[in-house]
Design a protein around this motif. Structure first.
Motif, mmCIF file in Angstrom:
data_model
loop_
_atom_site.group_PDB
_atom_site.id
_atom_site.type_symbol
_atom_site.label_atom_id
_atom_site.label_comp_id
_atom_site.label_asym_id
_atom_site.label_seq_id
_atom_site.Cartn_x
_atom_site.Cartn_y
_atom_site.Cartn_z
ATOM 1 N N ILE A 8 0.845 -1.210 0.000
ATOM 2 C CA ILE A 8 0.000 0.000 0.000
ATOM 3 C C ILE A 8 0.868 1.243 0.000
ATOM 4 O O ILE A 8 0.628 2.187 -0.772
ATOM 5 N N ASN A 9 1.886 1.261 0.828
ATOM 6 C CA ASN A 9 2.795 2.407 0.906
ATOM 7 C C ASN A 9 3.506 2.621 -0.426
ATOM 8 O O ASN A 9 3.619 3.753 -0.912
ATOM 9 N N MET A 10 3.980 1.546 -1.057
ATOM 10 C CA MET A 10 4.678 1.658 -2.327
ATOM 11 C C MET A 10 3.727 2.156 -3.420
ATOM 12 O O MET A 10 4.084 3.037 -4.210
ATOM 13 N N LEU A 11 2.526 1.606 -3.493
ATOM 14 C CA LEU A 11 1.575 2.016 -4.515
ATOM 15 C C LEU A 11 1.156 3.471 -4.351
ATOM 16 O O LEU A 11 1.030 4.199 -5.334
ATOM 17 N N LEU A 12 0.945 3.909 -3.124
ATOM 18 C CA LEU A 12 0.598 5.312 -2.885
ATOM 19 C C LEU A 12 1.754 6.235 -3.271
ATOM 20 O O LEU A 12 1.541 7.276 -3.904
ATOM 21 N N SER A 13 2.957 5.864 -2.930
ATOM 22 C CA SER A 13 4.120 6.698 -3.241
ATOM 23 C C SER A 13 4.353 6.786 -4.750
ATOM 24 O O SER A 13 4.506 7.879 -5.303
ATOM 25 N N VAL A 14 4.374 5.646 -5.415
ATOM 26 C CA VAL A 14 4.606 5.631 -6.851
ATOM 27 C C VAL A 14 3.445 6.317 -7.574
ATOM 28 O O VAL A 14 3.647 7.062 -8.539
#
Length: 53
Positions: free
Chosen positions: A7-13
């Motif tokens: 979730i953190n990676m998808l939100l950041s990217v």
């Protein structure tokens, strides 16, 4: 990777991708997309060509 990591990676990217696309659209549309405003007057460098501008 854990669910929180995904979730953190998808939100950041996703945020960086949207910001990049927004900047590209603003550059392509140019100043006409925003409120029109007059530019400052440019003075000629040489006094003998002042009448040409």
């Amino acid at each position: 990777m854990t669910t929180g990591g995904w979730i953190n990676m998808l939100l950041s990217v996703g945020f960086v991708t949207v910001l990049f696309a927004y900047c590209i659209v603003r550059v392509i549309k140019g100043p006409g997309a925003r409120k029109e405003h007059g530019l400052a007057r440019v003075e000629p460098i040489e006094k003998d060509i002042a009448d040409e501008r």
